[in-house]
Design a protein around this motif. Structure first.
Motif, PDB file in Angstrom:
ATOM      1  N   GLN A  34      -6.956  -3.779  -3.373  1.00 46.11           N
ATOM      2  CA  GLN A  34      -7.711  -2.715  -4.018  1.00 46.11           C
ATOM      3  C   GLN A  34      -9.180  -2.760  -3.571  1.00 46.11           C
ATOM      4  N   THR A  87      -9.692  -1.458  -0.104  1.00 45.34           N
ATOM      5  CA  THR A  87      -9.605   0.001   0.066  1.00 45.34           C
ATOM      6  C   THR A  87     -10.950   0.696  -0.173  1.00 45.34           C
ATOM      7  N   HIS A  88     -11.879  -0.002  -0.817  1.00 45.98           N
ATOM      8  CA  HIS A  88     -13.186   0.614  -1.047  1.00 45.98           C
ATOM      9  C   HIS A  88     -14.136   0.416   0.131  1.00 45.98           C
ATOM     10  N   MET A  89     -13.678  -0.307   1.151  1.00 50.46           N
ATOM     11  CA  MET A  89     -14.545  -0.532   2.317  1.00 50.46           C
ATOM     12  C   MET A  89     -14.378   0.602   3.321  1.00 50.46           C
ATOM     13  N   ASP A  90     -15.420   0.783   4.131  1.00 52.82           N
ATOM     14  CA  ASP A  90     -15.394   1.782   5.190  1.00 52.82           C
ATOM     15  C   ASP A  90     -14.275   1.464   6.183  1.00 52.82           C
ATOM     16  N   LYS A  91     -13.604   2.504   6.672  1.00 53.49           N
ATOM     17  CA  LYS A  91     -12.583   2.398   7.723  1.00 53.49           C
ATOM     18  C   LYS A  91     -11.333   1.621   7.320  1.00 53.49           C
ATOM     19  N   VAL A  92     -11.058   1.534   6.036  1.00 46.93           N
ATOM     20  CA  VAL A  92      -9.804   0.920   5.597  1.00 46.93           C
ATOM     21  C   VAL A  92      -8.794   2.038   5.307  1.00 46.93           C
ATOM     22  N   ASN A  93      -7.684   2.041   6.034  1.00 38.09           N
ATOM     23  CA  ASN A  93      -6.620   3.024   5.820  1.00 38.09           C
ATOM     24  C   ASN A  93      -5.570   2.444   4.882  1.00 38.09           C
ATOM     25  N   CYS A  94      -5.072   3.253   3.988  1.00 32.65           N
ATOM     26  CA  CYS A  94      -4.054   2.731   3.076  1.00 32.65           C
ATOM     27  C   CYS A  94      -3.230   3.867   2.491  1.00 32.65           C
ATOM     28  N   SER A  95      -2.069   3.495   1.965  1.00 27.12           N
ATOM     29  CA  SER A  95      -1.240   4.475   1.278  1.00 27.12           C
ATOM     30  C   SER A  95      -0.388   3.760   0.241  1.00 27.12           C
ATOM     31  N   GLN A  96      -0.012   4.490  -0.784  1.00 26.43           N
ATOM     32  CA  GLN A  96       1.011   4.010  -1.717  1.00 26.43           C
ATOM     33  C   GLN A  96       1.961   5.159  -1.976  1.00 26.43           C
ATOM     34  N   ASN A  97       3.267   4.869  -1.914  1.00 26.81           N
ATOM     35  CA  ASN A  97       4.273   5.906  -2.133  1.00 26.81           C
ATOM     36  C   ASN A  97       5.362   5.401  -3.052  1.00 26.81           C
ATOM     37  N   TYR A  98       5.518   6.099  -4.161  1.00 21.16           N
ATOM     38  CA  TYR A  98       6.588   5.758  -5.095  1.00 21.16           C
ATOM     39  C   TYR A  98       7.865   6.475  -4.681  1.00 21.16           C
ATOM     40  N   PHE A 152      14.709   9.572 -11.141  1.00 20.83           N
ATOM     41  CA  PHE A 152      14.103   9.806 -12.452  1.00 20.83           C
ATOM     42  C   PHE A 152      14.536  11.157 -13.014  1.00 20.83           C
ATOM     43  N   SER A 189       9.653   1.520 -11.706  1.00 23.05           N
ATOM     44  CA  SER A 189       9.521   2.322 -10.489  1.00 23.05           C
ATOM     45  C   SER A 189       9.419   1.422  -9.263  1.00 23.05           C
ATOM     46  N   ASN A 192       1.282   8.984  -5.718  1.00 28.86           N
ATOM     47  CA  ASN A 192       1.274   8.706  -4.286  1.00 28.86           C
ATOM     48  C   ASN A 192      -0.076   9.085  -3.698  1.00 28.86           C
ATOM     49  N   CYS A 193      -0.572   8.277  -2.794  1.00 32.72           N
ATOM     50  CA  CYS A 193      -1.865   8.609  -2.204  1.00 32.72           C
ATOM     51  C   CYS A 193      -2.041   7.913  -0.874  1.00 32.72           C
ATOM     52  N   SER A 194      -2.980   8.418  -0.092  1.00 34.84           N
ATOM     53  CA  SER A 194      -3.329   7.779   1.172  1.00 34.84           C
ATOM     54  C   SER A 194      -4.764   8.092   1.523  1.00 34.84           C
ATOM     55  N   GLN A 195      -5.376   7.210   2.288  1.00 35.95           N
ATOM     56  CA  GLN A 195      -6.672   7.505   2.902  1.00 35.95           C
ATOM     57  C   GLN A 195      -6.600   7.034   4.338  1.00 35.95           C
ATOM     58  N   TYR A 255      -8.980   6.880   7.886  1.00 34.76           N
ATOM     59  CA  TYR A 255     -10.223   7.099   8.629  1.00 34.76           C
ATOM     60  C   TYR A 255      -9.895   7.458  10.061  1.00 34.76           C
TER      61      TYR A 255
END
Lengths: 456, 456
Positions: free
Chosen positions: A168, A171-182, A235, A279, B177-180, B182
Motif C-alpha cells: 500500500q 503504491t503512493h510512490m511515483d511510477k509505481v504501477n499496480c492493480s487489484q481485481n476481485y 455473488f 471474496s 477493482n482498480c489500477s494505476q 505510469y
C-alpha cells in the motif's frame, strides 16, 4: 556484514523467510498484526486448505522442516470428480504417481512460527503496521492499547499478504504501477465430518471436485478424517450466493446440485449461514522492491486466486529464489533485490494468470469427456517422450520450471493435443506404426517450439 | 428535497460541478487542499495547457461561463508540424474549420471558483482530506495548523484528481477493482517568450508539434503572445531525460533535434533545469459510486494521459451527464449515481485508451507522409458523405458522441482508409466515376458496420 531484518507478517511466507534469513546470520524480527495463533482462543485465520506441491516442499526443505511436515500432509494423487448424475470419475495428477498434499494452513503456520523462534527469530504479535515511510524505511505500528510505535528498519520485507501495508505504501510512490481485481465469485467453507466410527466418508487420497459449469464445490481431506469443503459460486446471477437466502433455498439447491454430498454434511445449513462468504482477489504491483531497503514477497507481491493451489507454493518459491541470490551475491543487497524482482515478477504474473485459468478448468472442463481423455493422453505422452513432453499441470505442480515458462507452453500443448485428438482414438491409434511416426513428428515440432524457453 | 453536497477538490471539475449543483438548488461546499490560487503567491499548479473542445464548452455552457471564457481562449485550427529537417507542414483538425482552444488552466480555474462563490458555493481552502469513511460518509481533514477536522457528508463527490482521497478510500473496500499505470515517459515545461516588440514568434492559431519518433515537443499559444512548450520524453533510454544531465548535453540535444525552436527559447537551459520532470498516470476504478452517498468524477474516476487533450473535456462531460440525469430522475440519487456509473464508466475507459493511442500518433505518425495523406482523405470523405463518415478525431474533439463509440469506430475506419489508399492517389481517383462508385460501396459498408453503435 549481517543486517537487521524486519519482516511484516508472520504468516507462512514471512515465517519461512525469517528462518532462512536467520540461518544465514541476519538478525530477524517478525511483526504480526494478529495475536499468537498458538495460544489465542477462537483463532480462525484463513481457511482454504493448502495443497502443498513441489515448490512448497523445496521451501520447507530450506528451513529444515520437510520431514516434520510430511507427517501431517495427506497425499492427493488425483481429482475425484462427482458428476451431477451422481456418478464419479477419477483423474490422476501425474504420470509418475506424484501427489499434491493437503495440509492444514493453521498447523503449518504454527510449526513455522515455533521453528522461527527456536532459531532465534523474535516475533512481535499484535503489531499492526499502519504504513511505511518507504524512502526512510520507517514502520509505523498501532498496538492493541491504542498507542503507536515507530520502528526504524534496516532491511525490510513485506510478507503481509494481499492487503500488505508495505505494498500500500509503495503504491503512493511515483511510477509505481499496480492493480487489484476481485473475482465475481465468492467462497464459503462447509464441512464433512468423520463417520460414526471415526472413519473417512470419502476417498482419502484425492481432491474431490463437484464441477457444475460456472460454480463448483471442492473437498480436501484432513488428518482428523474430516473433509473441508469449499463452495465457489458467483455473488450474483442464476446460481449464486444472492439466490441462497433461506434455509429452504439452500437445502433445495444442495439437494439438486450436490445430491451425493448432502448426506455427508449434517451441519450444512448451520455452516452455510454461520460461515462467511469471502471474496477472491488478484493483485499486481511493480516494482517489488525499493533500492536495497525493502521488498515485497508472497501474496504481498502477487496475491492470486486459489484454483491452482499455488499461492503458498509461489510464496515459498520466492523465498527459495531469494535464498539462492543471497548465496550468489553475498551482502550486495542492491543486486539481490534487483535480481529477485527481475526473476520473480514475470513468474508472479504468470502464476496469477494460471490460477485464474485453472478455475475454468476445475469448475467446468473437468466434467467433460474430451477433457478427461486429453488428460490421459498427456500422461501417456509424458511416459513415451519423457525428455520432450511434460504437461503444464505437471510442470506447475511437480517441477521447479518457472511459472512463466509453463504458461508459455500452453498454446503449443493445446495445438499438439488438438492435432493428436483430431486423428481419433489415441489409445487405438498408437498401436499403428504410421500413427506413431506421425506422433514423433508432432512431438518434435512441439519440442522445437518450446525448447528455447527457460526451463531451469 | 435538496441535499447538502460536499465536493472534494476545487479544481476545474469540482468547481464546475459545484455551480451546476447549486443552480439546481442544493447547498454546496467545496473542500480544496491548496490555498486560494487567486490570492496565494507563487502558485504553480498543474501546467500542461488545456485544449478545450466541444465537450468542455458544453460543460461551461451549463455553468453559464462559455462567453466569458471565449474571450481568453485561442482557437487552434490544426497542427503545425516542425520536421527534423527544419521544414514545416500543416494539418487542419476539421473539415468545417472547427478548432480546439488553448486555455490557461489557472485562469479557467480562478474564474470557475469565483463563479462558484458568486452562486453561493462555499469554498474551504487548505482542507486536505486524509481519508473518507465511505460507509458512513465521514470526511477527515488535516488543516494547516496540524489539527484535524471530521465532517459528516450528506452527498459527497470526489473531484480531487488522480490521487483522490475518496478513490483511495474506495480501494480499501471489498470488491473494488482498480489500477494505476505510469507511462515510462515524463514531461517538462519550457517557454517561448514574445518577440522584442511583443509579437508572437510562431503561428498563433495552431498547436505546434515537433514529432521525433519516440519523443516530441509541443507548444500551445498563450494570450500574452508567449507559447508554453512541453517536452515528452522517456525517463530512460537512448533519447531520454536521464541522458540530459548537463547544460552541454541539453544544448547539444536541442540544437540537433529542435534546431528551429532553439533560437526562440532564450531561457531554455534555465527552464530545463528549473522546471520539474513530471510523470503521467492512467487510473481505472470500479465502482465509481457508493450507494446514494458518494461518487467519483473527473480525474478521480479516470485519470488519463494528456495526448488527446481530453482530460478536462471528459471531466466536464461527466458533469453534463450527471446534470442530465438529475433533470430526469429528480431526487432519486440511487438511480442518478447508478446510471451515472453505468453510462460514464465505459467512456472513462475509452477516453483513457484513446489518450494513450494518440501519443503514438502525435509523437510519431504525424511526421509520416502517408498519415498526412490519410488525414486529408478523411476530411474529404467527411465532406462527401457527411451523414455516413466522421473521422474519429472529429468525433472525439468536435462532437458529443460517446468516447466508447468513437473508439469502436477505429478499426472500421482503419479498414476503410486502408482499402481506399491501396487504390492509389485518392484525389486523382475521385475524378473517375468507376472509383467513386466503388467508394460509395466502401462507405456504405463502413456505415453498416458502425451504425448499430450508440452515437447519441
Amino acid at each position: 556484514m549481517s543486517r537487521q531484518v524486519s519482516i511484516l507478517g508472520a504468516g507462512l511466507v514471512g515465517s519461512l523467510l525469517s528462518v532462512i534469513l536467520k540461518k544465514k546470520g541476519h538478525e530477524v524480527t517478525l511483526y504480526e498484526r494478529r495475536p499468537d495463533m498458538r495460544t489465542a482462543s477462537g483463532y480462525a485465520g484463513r481457511s482454504i486448505n493448502l495443497a502443498m506441491s513441489a515448490r512448497g516442499w523445496k521451501g520447507l526443505e530450506l528451513a529444515g522442516l520437510r520431514e516434520d511436515l510430511e507427517a501431517i500432509a495427506i497425499p492427493m494423487y488425483g481429482r475425484q470428480l462427482h458428476m451431477p448424475d451422481g456418478s464419479q470419475a477419477y483423474q490422476s495428477y501425474s504420470k509418475n504417481n506424484e501427489a499434491i498434499y493437503s495440509v492444514s494452513r493453521g498447523e503449518l503456520n504454527k510449526r513455522l512460527m515455533t521453528l522461527a523462534e527456536q532459531n532465534g527469530v523474535s516475533i512481535k504479535f499484535e503489531h499492526k503496521c499502519s504504513n511505511v515511510d518507504v524512502a526512510n524505511n520507517k514502520l509505523n505500528f498501532s498496538l492493541p492499547d491504542g498507542s503507536t510505535q515507530a520502528v526504524q528498519a534496516d532491511l525490510l520485507f513485506g510478507a503481509d499478504g494481499a492487503f500488505s501495508a508495505l505494498r500500500q505504501s509503495y503504491t503512493h510512490m511515483d511510477k509505481v504501477n499496480c492493480s487489484q481485481n476481485y473475482l465475481e465469485y465468492g467462497y464459503k467453507e462447509l464441512n464433512i465430518p468423520a463417520g460414526k466410527d471415526g472413519e473417512m466418508m470419502m476417498e482419502k487420497n484425492a481432491l474431490h471436485i463437484w464441477p457444475r459449469g460456472n460454480y463448483m464445490m471442492i473437498a480436501l481431506p484432513n488428518t482428523d478424517n474430516t473433509f473441508t469443503c469449499t463452495m465457489f459460486m458467483p455473488f450474483e446471477g442464476p446460481n449464486s450466493f444472492e439466490k441462497l437466502k433461506t434455509e429452504a433455498e439452500v437445502k433445495a439447491f444442495f439437494d439438486e446440485k450436490f445430491g451425493d454430498a448432502v448426506p455427508l454434511m449434517p451441519t450444512l445449513i448451520e455452516d452455510f449461514f454461520t460461515n462467511p462468504t469471502s471474496s477472491l482477489i488478484t493483485t499486481h504491483i511493480m516494482p517489488w522492491h525499493y533500492k536495497d531497503k525493502s521488498a515485497l514477497i508472497g501474496d504481498a507481491a502477487h496475491a492470486i486466486v486459489p484454483f491452482y493451489g499455488q499461492g503458498m507454493n509461489a510464496g515459498f518459491e520466492d523465498c527459495t529464489i531469494l535464498s539462492g541470490l543471497m548465496d550468489v551475491h553475498g551482502e550486495d543487497w542492491t543486486t539481490i533485490l534487483n535480481e529477485y524482482e527481475r526473476k520473480r515478477k514475470p513468474n508472479g504474473d504468470a502464476v496469477a494468470a494460471l490460477a485464474l485459468q485453472n478455475f475454468v478448468e476445475m469448475r467446468d472442463k473437468v466434467g467433460d469427456t474430451a477433457f478427461l481423455e486429453r488428460k490421459k493422453i498427456e500422461k501417456e505422452l509424458g511416459k513415451r517422450y519423457p525428455d520432450q513432453f511434460v504437461s503444464v499441470y505437471e510442470m506447475v505442480s511437480f517441477s521447479h520450471t518457472p511459472y512463466n515458462t509453463a504458461i508459455q507452453c500452453i498454446q503449443a500443448q493445446d495445438s499438439l493435443l488438438h492435432a493428436i485428438m483430431k486423428e481419433g482414438d489415441f489409445f487405438k491409434n498408437v498401436e499403428d506404426g504410421r500413427f506413431t511416426a506421425k506422433l514423433d513428428t508432432y512431438i518434435t515440432e512441439y519440442h522445437n517450439a518450446v525448447q528455447q524457453l527457460d526451463f531451469a
